[in-house]
Design an enzyme around this catalytic site. Structure first.
Site, PDB file in Angstrom:
ATOM      1  N   LYS A   7      -1.427  -3.787  -8.340  1.00  0.00           N
ATOM      2  CA  LYS A   7      -0.206  -4.399  -6.651  1.00  0.00           C
ATOM      3  C   LYS A   7      -1.139  -4.805  -4.870  1.00  0.00           C
ATOM      4  CE  LYS A   7       3.329  -2.956  -9.482  1.00  0.00           C
ATOM      5  NZ  LYS A   7       4.104  -1.793  -9.672  1.00  0.00           N
ATOM      6  N   GLY A   8      -2.317  -3.568  -5.344  1.00  0.00           N
ATOM      7  CA  GLY A   8      -2.890  -3.518  -4.568  1.00  0.00           C
ATOM      8  C   GLY A   8      -3.458  -3.574  -2.948  1.00  0.00           C
ATOM      9  N   ASP A  55      -8.092  -4.137  -3.065  1.00  0.00           N
ATOM     10  CA  ASP A  55      -7.843  -3.403  -1.835  1.00  0.00           C
ATOM     11  C   ASP A  55      -8.498  -1.866  -2.309  1.00  0.00           C
ATOM     12  OD1 ASP A  55      -7.225  -2.225  -4.617  1.00  0.00           O
ATOM     13  OD2 ASP A  55      -4.856  -1.518  -3.595  1.00  0.00           O
ATOM     14  N   ASP A  75     -13.247   2.678  -6.183  1.00  0.00           N
ATOM     15  CA  ASP A  75     -13.099   3.981  -6.186  1.00  0.00           C
ATOM     16  C   ASP A  75     -14.179   5.096  -7.331  1.00  0.00           C
ATOM     17  OD1 ASP A  75     -12.353   6.532  -6.098  1.00  0.00           O
ATOM     18  OD2 ASP A  75     -10.368   6.948  -6.934  1.00  0.00           O
ATOM     19  N   VAL A 132      -5.789   7.221   0.341  1.00  0.00           N
ATOM     20  CA  VAL A 132      -5.315   6.457   1.827  1.00  0.00           C
ATOM     21  C   VAL A 132      -3.960   5.960   0.476  1.00  0.00           C
ATOM     22  CG1 VAL A 132      -7.694   6.843   2.845  1.00  0.00           C
ATOM     23  CG2 VAL A 132      -6.835   5.216   1.331  1.00  0.00           C
ATOM     24  N   ASP A 155      -0.878   2.280  -2.805  1.00  0.00           N
ATOM     25  CA  ASP A 155       0.421   3.649  -2.734  1.00  0.00           C
ATOM     26  C   ASP A 155       0.326   4.996  -2.937  1.00  0.00           C
ATOM     27  OD1 ASP A 155      -0.573   2.128  -5.402  1.00  0.00           O
ATOM     28  OD2 ASP A 155       1.361   3.420  -6.154  1.00  0.00           O
ATOM     29  N   ARG A 163       3.135   1.293   0.763  1.00  0.00           N
ATOM     30  CA  ARG A 163       1.870  -0.167   0.779  1.00  0.00           C
ATOM     31  C   ARG A 163       2.889  -0.880   1.732  1.00  0.00           C
ATOM     32  NH1 ARG A 163       0.141  -0.746  -4.400  1.00  0.00           N
ATOM     33  NH2 ARG A 163       1.442  -0.221  -6.331  1.00  0.00           N
TER      34      ARG A 163
END
Ligand code: IMP
Ligand code: MG
Length: 179
Positions: free
Chosen positions: A42-43, A99, A102, A152, A158, A164
Site C-alpha cells: 500500500k505504501g 515507496d 530497503d 520512517v 506506515d 500513512r
C-alpha cells in the site's frame, strides 16, 4: 499523531519539489511512449498519485499488492503476490513505483516476476532508498532521496498501518514502538 514523530526528515515542500523532478525525468525518458505505472501497495499510493500528475504523457496506472516474509536467518525472504495486475504487460513500458527500497527483497522478486511477462522495458522509480540495509541487488532508474537506516513514516509509509496520511516523512519516536 504529530507528537509521535521525533523529527521531520523531508517536508511537504521538499517532497513536492523532488516528485516534480522525477515526473519531469519520466516525461523526458518516455516521450512518444504510453507507459504503464505499477504501484506497489500500500505504501506507494500517495507517491503514485502525486507522481503521475507530474508526468505529461498519455499513460495508464495499475497496482500490485505484495507481502514479504523475511526468513530471519537467511538473506532470501519470501514474497507473496496478494493482488496481481489487471493489465497484460507484454510489449508495454512498465514503470514500477515504490515507496521505499530497503532490503530489496520485494523489488528483486517483483522485477523477475514481471520480466517473465515480456514487457518492452521495466524500470523502478522509488521515493526513498535505504542502501545500508540492502540484501538483494536492485537496479533503480531513479530514487527521490537516499536515507540512513532509520524507520520512517508518512507520505504513504506506515508503522502498524498508521501514519500513512502524514503529509511529510518523519522518524518515529522510539517509545512509539514499545506501545
Ligand atoms: P524490502 O523488501 O525490504 O525492500 O521492503 C520494502 C517494503 O518494506 C517497503 O515497500 C515498505 O512497505 C517496507 N519498509 C521498509 N522500510 C520502511 C520504513 O522505514 N518505514 C515504513 N515501511 C518500510
Ligand atoms: Mg509497509
Amino acid at each position: 499523531m504529530h507528537n509521535d514523530i521525533e523529527y521531520v526528515l523531508f517536508t511537504e515542500e521538499q517532497i513536492k519539489t523532488r516528485v516534480r523532478e522525477m515526473g519531469a525525468e519520466i516525461t523526458r525518458r518516455y516521450a512518444g511512449e504510453e507507459p504503464l505505472f505499477v504501484g506497489v501497495l500500500k505504501g506507494s499510493f500517495v507517491f503514485m498519485a502525486d507522481l503521475v500528475r507530474c508526468v505529461d504523457l498519455k499513460c495508464s496506472v495499475d497496482f500490485m499488492a505484495v507481502s514479504s516474509y523475511g526468513s530471519g536467518t537467511t538473506s532470501s525472504g519470501q514474497v507473496r503476490i496478494n493482488k496481481d495486475l489487471g493489465h497484460d504487460i507484454e510489449g508495454k513500458h512498465v514503470v514500477i513505483v515504490e515507496d521505499i527500497l530497503d532490503s530489496g527483497t520485494t523489488l528483486h522478486y517483483l522485477l523477475k516476476y514481471l520480466a517473465n511477462r515480456g514487457p518492452a522495458s521495466l524500470a523502478v522509480y522509488t521515493l526513498l532508498d535505504k542502501p545500508e540495509r540492502r540484501k538483494k541487488e536492485v537496479k533503480t532508474e531513479m530514487s527521490g532521496f537516499t536515507i540512513p537506516d532509520a524507520f520512517v513514516v508518512g507520505y504513504g509509509l506506515d508503522y502498524d498501518e498508521k501514519y500513512r496520511n502524514l503529509p511529510y516523512i518523519g522518524v518515529l519516536k522510539p517509545e512509539v514502538y514499545g506501545k
